[in-house]
Scaffold this motif. Sequence first.
Motif, PDB file in Angstrom:
ATOM      1  N   GLN A 116      -1.992   6.255   0.565  1.00  0.00           N
ATOM      2  CA  GLN A 116      -3.270   6.960   0.597  1.00  0.00           C
ATOM      3  C   GLN A 116      -4.453   6.009   0.806  1.00  0.00           C
ATOM      4  O   GLN A 116      -5.502   6.406   1.276  1.00  0.00           O
ATOM      5  CB  GLN A 116      -3.468   7.755  -0.703  1.00  0.00           C
ATOM      6  CG  GLN A 116      -2.449   8.875  -0.890  1.00  0.00           C
ATOM      7  CD  GLN A 116      -2.411   9.851   0.276  1.00  0.00           C
ATOM      8  OE1 GLN A 116      -3.426  10.421   0.647  1.00  0.00           O
ATOM      9  NE2 GLN A 116      -1.238  10.028   0.875  1.00  0.00           N
ATOM     10  N   ASN A 117      -4.262   4.749   0.408  1.00  0.00           N
ATOM     11  CA  ASN A 117      -5.316   3.750   0.600  1.00  0.00           C
ATOM     12  C   ASN A 117      -5.034   2.977   1.893  1.00  0.00           C
ATOM     13  O   ASN A 117      -4.350   1.956   1.887  1.00  0.00           O
ATOM     14  CB  ASN A 117      -5.358   2.799  -0.598  1.00  0.00           C
ATOM     15  CG  ASN A 117      -6.545   1.839  -0.546  1.00  0.00           C
ATOM     16  OD1 ASN A 117      -7.169   1.674   0.503  1.00  0.00           O
ATOM     17  ND2 ASN A 117      -6.853   1.209  -1.663  1.00  0.00           N
ATOM     18  N   LYS A 118      -5.545   3.496   2.991  1.00  0.00           N
ATOM     19  CA  LYS A 118      -5.250   2.913   4.314  1.00  0.00           C
ATOM     20  C   LYS A 118      -5.792   1.487   4.444  1.00  0.00           C
ATOM     21  O   LYS A 118      -5.297   0.694   5.244  1.00  0.00           O
ATOM     22  CB  LYS A 118      -5.860   3.787   5.418  1.00  0.00           C
ATOM     23  CG  LYS A 118      -5.317   5.202   5.465  1.00  0.00           C
ATOM     24  CD  LYS A 118      -3.852   5.238   5.829  1.00  0.00           C
ATOM     25  CE  LYS A 118      -3.364   6.668   5.979  1.00  0.00           C
ATOM     26  NZ  LYS A 118      -1.895   6.741   6.117  1.00  0.00           N
ATOM     27  N   THR A 119      -6.825   1.165   3.654  1.00  0.00           N
ATOM     28  CA  THR A 119      -7.434  -0.166   3.739  1.00  0.00           C
ATOM     29  C   THR A 119      -6.418  -1.254   3.438  1.00  0.00           C
ATOM     30  O   THR A 119      -6.417  -2.308   4.081  1.00  0.00           O
ATOM     31  CB  THR A 119      -8.622  -0.282   2.754  1.00  0.00           C
ATOM     32  OG1 THR A 119      -9.558   0.743   3.047  1.00  0.00           O
ATOM     33  CG2 THR A 119      -9.304  -1.632   2.879  1.00  0.00           C
ATOM     34  N   ILE A 120      -5.535  -1.011   2.471  1.00  0.00           N
ATOM     35  CA  ILE A 120      -4.521  -2.016   2.109  1.00  0.00           C
ATOM     36  C   ILE A 120      -3.663  -2.337   3.321  1.00  0.00           C
ATOM     37  O   ILE A 120      -3.485  -3.508   3.683  1.00  0.00           O
ATOM     38  CB  ILE A 120      -3.637  -1.520   0.944  1.00  0.00           C
ATOM     39  CG1 ILE A 120      -4.457  -1.331  -0.333  1.00  0.00           C
ATOM     40  CG2 ILE A 120      -2.490  -2.513   0.687  1.00  0.00           C
ATOM     41  CD1 ILE A 120      -3.708  -0.648  -1.464  1.00  0.00           C
ATOM     42  N   GLY A 167       0.794  -1.221   0.000  1.00  0.00           N
ATOM     43  CA  GLY A 167       0.000   0.000   0.000  1.00  0.00           C
ATOM     44  C   GLY A 167       0.829   1.274   0.000  1.00  0.00           C
ATOM     45  O   GLY A 167       0.335   2.350  -0.340  1.00  0.00           O
ATOM     46  N   GLY A 175      -0.774   3.400  -4.165  1.00  0.00           N
ATOM     47  CA  GLY A 175      -1.322   4.706  -3.797  1.00  0.00           C
ATOM     48  C   GLY A 175      -0.490   5.492  -2.806  1.00  0.00           C
ATOM     49  O   GLY A 175      -0.964   6.456  -2.219  1.00  0.00           O
TER      50      GLY A 175
END
Length: 203
Positions: A131-135, A122, A128
């Motif tokens: 920026q994509n904290k979900t990963i 991530g 990203g």
Amino acid sequence: MTNGLSYLALGDSYTIGESVTENDRWPVQLSKSLTKSGVEVASPQIVARTGWTTDELKAKIVSENITKTYDLVSLLIGVNNQYRGRSVEQFRTEFIDLLETALKFAGNKPERLFVVSIPDWGVTPFGGKGQNKTISEEIDFFNKVKKEETEKKGILYVDITPISRQALNDATLIATDALHPSGKMYQQWVEKISPELLKKIKK
């Protein structure tokens, strides 16, 4: 290198070293590092492919009919389970199965098997750049399962995920594909893995 301890490396793109040279692959660097430390290790046999999930790695092991045992075995798997949106529960079941299979390859000697955590893709440009904290959160969930199940069996678990996250601020740690680790990052993994593994081997 043909002499020394035999070594089987099981995994996915991180183990096969996607986008780096053969000499930059971390299992190859590890073999050389251990040899320099006085524990001679042969060139690794690598069973890994970019994109493999836990069940795909297991299917390859079955189709190859690998029956011999090795002096050292490593297992790094799970990122593609996360990437494809598979559940952590399914991963736990399949990871336990792979762990037991890997232990057999190590002659049922837990001290000769080690598991490496999933790096955080991530933080890469492809992922990203954080920026994509979900990963990152999902990677942590999968690694939590890996750590729990690995340590239950008294097997060494090496957490390289913090090293992988340094790539957020250091582009030299990422390969030219903007996703996978560079040889430099793999070297840092080996610098963490090698001393921990030597403690187990030399006991």
